[in-house]
Scaffold this motif. Structure first.
Motif, mmCIF file in Angstrom:
data_model
loop_
_atom_site.group_PDB
_atom_site.id
_atom_site.type_symbol
_atom_site.label_atom_id
_atom_site.label_comp_id
_atom_site.label_asym_id
_atom_site.label_seq_id
_atom_site.Cartn_x
_atom_site.Cartn_y
_atom_site.Cartn_z
ATOM 1 N N THR A 47 0.772 -1.231 -0.026
ATOM 2 C CA THR A 47 0.172 -0.110 0.040
ATOM 3 C C THR A 47 0.792 1.131 0.029
ATOM 4 O O THR A 47 1.819 1.234 0.892
ATOM 5 C CB THR A 47 -1.142 -0.084 1.012
ATOM 6 O OG1 THR A 47 -1.711 -1.050 1.360
ATOM 7 C CG2 THR A 47 -1.696 1.235 1.259
ATOM 8 N N VAL A 48 0.656 2.238 -0.953
ATOM 9 C CA VAL A 48 1.522 3.379 -1.016
ATOM 10 C C VAL A 48 0.711 4.518 -0.347
ATOM 11 O O VAL A 48 -0.279 4.894 -0.687
ATOM 12 C CB VAL A 48 1.862 3.621 -2.575
ATOM 13 C CG1 VAL A 48 2.636 5.218 -2.642
ATOM 14 C CG2 VAL A 48 2.428 2.504 -3.044
ATOM 15 N N VAL A 49 1.252 5.098 0.607
ATOM 16 C CA VAL A 49 0.628 5.990 1.517
ATOM 17 C C VAL A 49 1.566 7.283 1.551
ATOM 18 O O VAL A 49 2.723 7.380 2.158
ATOM 19 C CB VAL A 49 0.537 5.622 3.124
ATOM 20 C CG1 VAL A 49 -0.230 6.906 3.697
ATOM 21 C CG2 VAL A 49 -0.618 4.515 2.810
ATOM 22 N N ASN A 50 1.095 8.462 0.613
ATOM 23 C CA ASN A 50 2.048 9.520 0.645
ATOM 24 C C ASN A 50 3.384 9.213 0.343
ATOM 25 O O ASN A 50 4.342 9.712 0.729
ATOM 26 C CB ASN A 50 1.938 10.237 1.830
ATOM 27 C CG ASN A 50 2.376 11.837 1.884
ATOM 28 O OD1 ASN A 50 2.487 12.222 0.514
ATOM 29 N ND2 ASN A 50 2.943 12.291 2.886
ATOM 30 N N ASP A 51 3.698 8.342 -0.985
ATOM 31 C CA ASP A 51 4.971 7.836 -1.389
ATOM 32 C C ASP A 51 5.907 6.909 -0.549
ATOM 33 O O ASP A 51 6.779 6.758 -0.735
ATOM 34 C CB ASP A 51 5.845 9.250 -1.675
ATOM 35 C CG ASP A 51 5.242 10.162 -2.738
ATOM 36 O OD1 ASP A 51 4.505 9.462 -3.760
ATOM 37 O OD2 ASP A 51 5.359 11.267 -2.761
ATOM 38 N N THR A 52 5.084 6.470 0.629
ATOM 39 C CA THR A 52 5.637 5.564 1.400
ATOM 40 C C THR A 52 5.024 4.172 1.197
ATOM 41 O O THR A 52 3.728 4.255 1.064
ATOM 42 C CB THR A 52 5.451 5.878 2.755
ATOM 43 O OG1 THR A 52 6.101 6.996 3.152
ATOM 44 C CG2 THR A 52 6.165 4.930 3.736
ATOM 45 N N THR A 53 5.725 3.088 0.973
ATOM 46 C CA THR A 53 5.251 1.884 0.708
ATOM 47 C C THR A 53 5.330 1.141 1.961
ATOM 48 O O THR A 53 6.295 0.931 2.870
ATOM 49 C CB THR A 53 6.120 1.082 -0.419
ATOM 50 O OG1 THR A 53 6.245 1.952 -1.499
ATOM 51 C CG2 THR A 53 5.337 -0.170 -0.795
ATOM 52 N N LEU A 54 3.807 0.562 2.238
ATOM 53 C CA LEU A 54 3.543 -0.435 3.355
ATOM 54 C C LEU A 54 3.343 -1.809 2.897
ATOM 55 O O LEU A 54 2.604 -2.017 1.793
ATOM 56 C CB LEU A 54 2.341 0.138 3.934
ATOM 57 C CG LEU A 54 2.506 1.694 4.629
ATOM 58 C CD1 LEU A 54 1.286 2.094 5.254
ATOM 59 C CD2 LEU A 54 3.650 2.035 5.418
#
Length: 740
Positions: free
Chosen positions: A462-469
């Motif tokens: 999951t990409v959240v504000n350019d952060t990949t979780l």
């Protein structure tokens, strides 16, 4: 025509040397009727054998038309006998299993006569010796005098320049003897006739020369009258031809069947050899198959040996046409569309019981219900298992039949209430299964389980504000979960995600969720509608246990389906006949599928180590079987040694005798193998029931039958060559004396 200079013959036996005759000097020519006489043991028969090339000599020189023979090999003397010598033996040396016609015909076949010539010449010669009434009579049924006439007829048929006769009247009455002597006298008009006899008086009136021997030496050589040879007589050899291939084949076939007990014994031995070699081979194959079943697979849980996993070479999904094509394919027992579920068991639990099984489509159920009915609703299932299981005993079935249970998947946090409406017996196909039986359910429920399986087995990011979780499994963090409380296109996330934004608020922000698995990649974008924490979790999700579900990303059922509800990219087919497994795999690959045989994926048992022990043992046993059969066949063939020795005496070369023997063993081998194949065909078609043969052919393929046939032919060829070499180790007379 023949000249002996200081020729001597010695015999060696157990370290002792004895003399047959010594320092003989004689010369013979065409037109002579020579009678050699002397007491028993004087060397006259030995001298005749040396002159006719049946025996070797150790000293001096024998000339044939001025050519030395001291350098002759056994093959050279055979050629000499074939071209120059017509033999009349004291012991007849006839083939007793042949008719009179066949014995006379034999010499003509050896000398390359054509079929038409043989048919014309043989009856005339038989009539000349007064045996026309016995043409089709076997020699074994004739009197001694009649056998001698056959022997003379054979010498006449050959029509060579030299005729040698050893006691030709010894087995005849006086009247018959007189006729034979006259006949030999007539022959001597244009041939060289040499006769050995004890009864010189019978030949005195006709002999042109008398030779007397005593103690191995010539003591008298008297010319009684001038020879009857014509002045323009052409000396030389009879122009014998080579034995034709057809004649070798004919004699081989005749010898195969003319002594039935010998044929029957050889057939039994070759049948035993076929069954023994096949039995050892199939035993080895069976051992390999059983060893393979002992292995395991960490990825595939359901690894039945008849299972083949398929993917399309072009990477596309399977459609209804593919399923229909696979169901119609040769040797396919069943097709499982929901392949991915075969390797994930589901469990049924209640306060009183627990049962593991594999989910199966109701369309694949081919059995009969022991109790209950077929499913009609989505949540109704059939449960199957072994008769030995507790819940499948008739008295305990009521404990599960008609009751509702929670079922869950071992790979996903997914539970569903189902009702058991039918029970059937179904034995596990593999002892190493991770489940006890199967759950047969309707297609709609199967599709939901496939979706949940994709959800739990995909790599989800999951990409959240350019952060990949990354969802790593084993918990709920960053795992997409379907929820009826969330609208399509929106998401409910943990307030922890607020920390990924500068203003500390995730609500209203767009996130992307990507599913990546072996079969496809799919990305969806949703907008965060709200966040949850421990206090409001149950109110917003309608789920009570916060600790076990914290971190999950809740999306609508529609978005969840877009992410995970995909077509089938992998299908399983089950082979009907395991013996044709390789053939089936090859056929599927030609159809454009990538295949994986589950039985080839098992590990845990070192099959190579097993083979290191089993293969040498199998080879040793096959060699032992061959040696046993070889010695038995050699003993049976020894009864034919006199026959082949007679062929040698008549001048047939080693190579031709070998070919006749090859034909004989080749025919018997083919009959034995044909009987074996016939029995196999009858067993395969259930026309006869022989359990041993049924087990024997369990693992045999077409190529195995071809290999077995080649092995039998090589073995029979080896036996033929070995016997022929042994037969030709000695001279023709030496070999005959040994067998006699």
């Amino acid at each position: 025509m023949i000249q002996l200079k200081n020729v001597s013959k010695f015999y060696y036996s157990k370290g002792m040397i004895s003399s047959g005759f010594s320092k003989v000097n004689l010369a013979f020519d065409v037109g002579e009727f020579v009678v050699i006489t002397g007491e028993s043991g004087s060397g006259k028969t030995t001298l005749l054998n040396v002159i006719s090339g049946l025996d070797s000599y150790e000293e001096g020189e024998l000339y044939i038309e001025g050519k030395e023979t001291s350098h002759y090999l056994a093959s050279d003397f055979e050629e000499y006998r074939k071209k120059y010598i017509g033999n009349i033996f004291q012991n007849f040396n006839l083939v007793n299993s042949y008719t009179v016609y066949q014995n006379v015909e034999l010499i003509l076949r050896i000398n390359g006569y054509k079929k038409e010539e043989i048919k014309k010449k043989v009856p005339a010669i038989i009539e000349r010796v007064g045996l026309s009434d016995y043409t089709k009579t076997k020699v074994s049924k004739l009197s001694g005098g009649q056998k001698q006439r056959v022997s003379i007829a054979r010498a006449l048929a050959k029509d060579t320049a030299i005729v040698v006769a050893d006691e030709p009247t010894g087995n005849l009455d006086s009247k018959s003897a007189e006729g034979i002597v006259q006949l030999l006298s007539e022959i001597s008009k244009d041939k060289l006739v040499i006769v050995v006899t004890h009864n010189y008086d019978q030949f005195e009136a006709y002999a042109t020369r008398k030779i007397k021997m005593h103690d191995g030496k010539v003591v008298e050589d008297e010319r009684l009258k001038e020879s009857g040879a014509a002045a323009d007589l052409q000396k030389g050899e009879f122009l014998a031809g080579n034995m034709s291939v057809c004649s070798k084949l004919r004699l081989g076939l005749r010898n195969t069947f003319n002594i039935f007990p010998k044929f029957l014994l050889l057939l039994i031995v070759f049948l035993f050899m076929v069954l023994a070699v096949t039995g050892e081979y199939t035993s080895l194959k069976n051992s390999d198959a059983e060893t393979a079943k002992l292995g395991y697979n960490d990825y595939f849980w359901n690894y039945s040996e008849d299972r083949i996993v398929l993917k399309k070479e072009n990477g596309k999904a399977f459609n209804q046409q593919d399923y229909e094509t696979l169901r119609a394919a040769d040797n396919i027992k069943s097709v499982v569309k929901e392949d991915i579920l075969l390797d994930y068991s589901i469990y049924l639990e209640s306060d009183d019981m627990s049962y593991d099984g594999f989910p199966r489509n109701l369309n694949d159920f081919k059995g009969e219900l022991a109790q209950g009915r077929m499913p009609e609703k989505e949540n109704e299932v059939i449960i199957t298992g072994s008769k030995d299981d507790y819940y499948f005993q008739p008295e305990y079935m009521d404990e599960i039949l008609g009751h509702t249970f929670d079922i869950g998947m071992g790979t996903a946090d997914y539970t569903k209430k189902v009702k058991i409406v039918g029970i059937a017996y179904e034995e596990p196909e593999n002892d190493m299964y991770f489940a006890s039986g199967n759950f047969y359910m309707r297609d709609s429920l199967m599709k939901k389980m496939i979706r949940e399986t994709y959800g739990s087995t995909s790599n989800v990011t999951t990409v959240v504000n350019d952060t990949t979780l990354v969802y790593e499994g084993g918990g709920q963090y960053y795992r997409p979960v379907a929820s009826s409380r969330v609208k399509e296109g929106e998401a409910l996330v943990s307030e922890e995600l607020n920390g990924y934004y500068e203003k500390g608020r995730a609500a209203g922000q767009e996130i992307s969720i990507k599913a990546d698995n072996l079969f496809y990649k799919k990305t969806i974008k949703v907008k965060v509608a709200d966040t949850y924490n421990k206090k409001n979790f149950t109110a917003k999700t309608d789920i009570k246990n916060f600790e076990e579900n914290d971190g999950a990303i809740y999306i609508s059922r529609a978005d969840y389906n877009r992410l995970f509800k995909k077509a089938n990219y992998q299908v399983t087919v089950y082979a009907d006949d395991m013996k044709r497994m390789d053939e089936t795999v090859a056929s599927l690959e030609k159809m454009g599928y990538t295949t994986l045989k589950l039985r080839d994926t098992l590990v845990g048992v070192d099959s190579d180590m097993v083979s290191i022990v089993q293969v040498p043992m199998a080879v040793i046993l096959v060699v032992a079987v061959f040696l046993i059969c070889y010695f038995v066949i050699q003993l049976i063939l020894r009864s034919r040694s006199s026959y082949f020795s007679i062929l040698r005496m008549l001048g047939l070369a080693r190579k031709s005798i070998r070919r006749i023997l090859d034909v004989e063993l080749f025919v018997i081998t083919n009959i034995a193998y044909g009987m074996f194949l016939g029995a196999v065909a009858l067993v395969s078609r259930n026309m006869i029931h022989v359990e041993y043969l049924k087990n024997l052919i369990e693992y045999m393929k077409v190529s195995d039958y071809a290999i077995l046939y080649a092995v039998l032919i090589v073995m029979s060829y080896f036996i033929s060559g070995k016997f022929a070499r042994k037969l030709f180790k000695k001279t023709a007379m030496g070999s005959y004396r040994e067998e006699a």
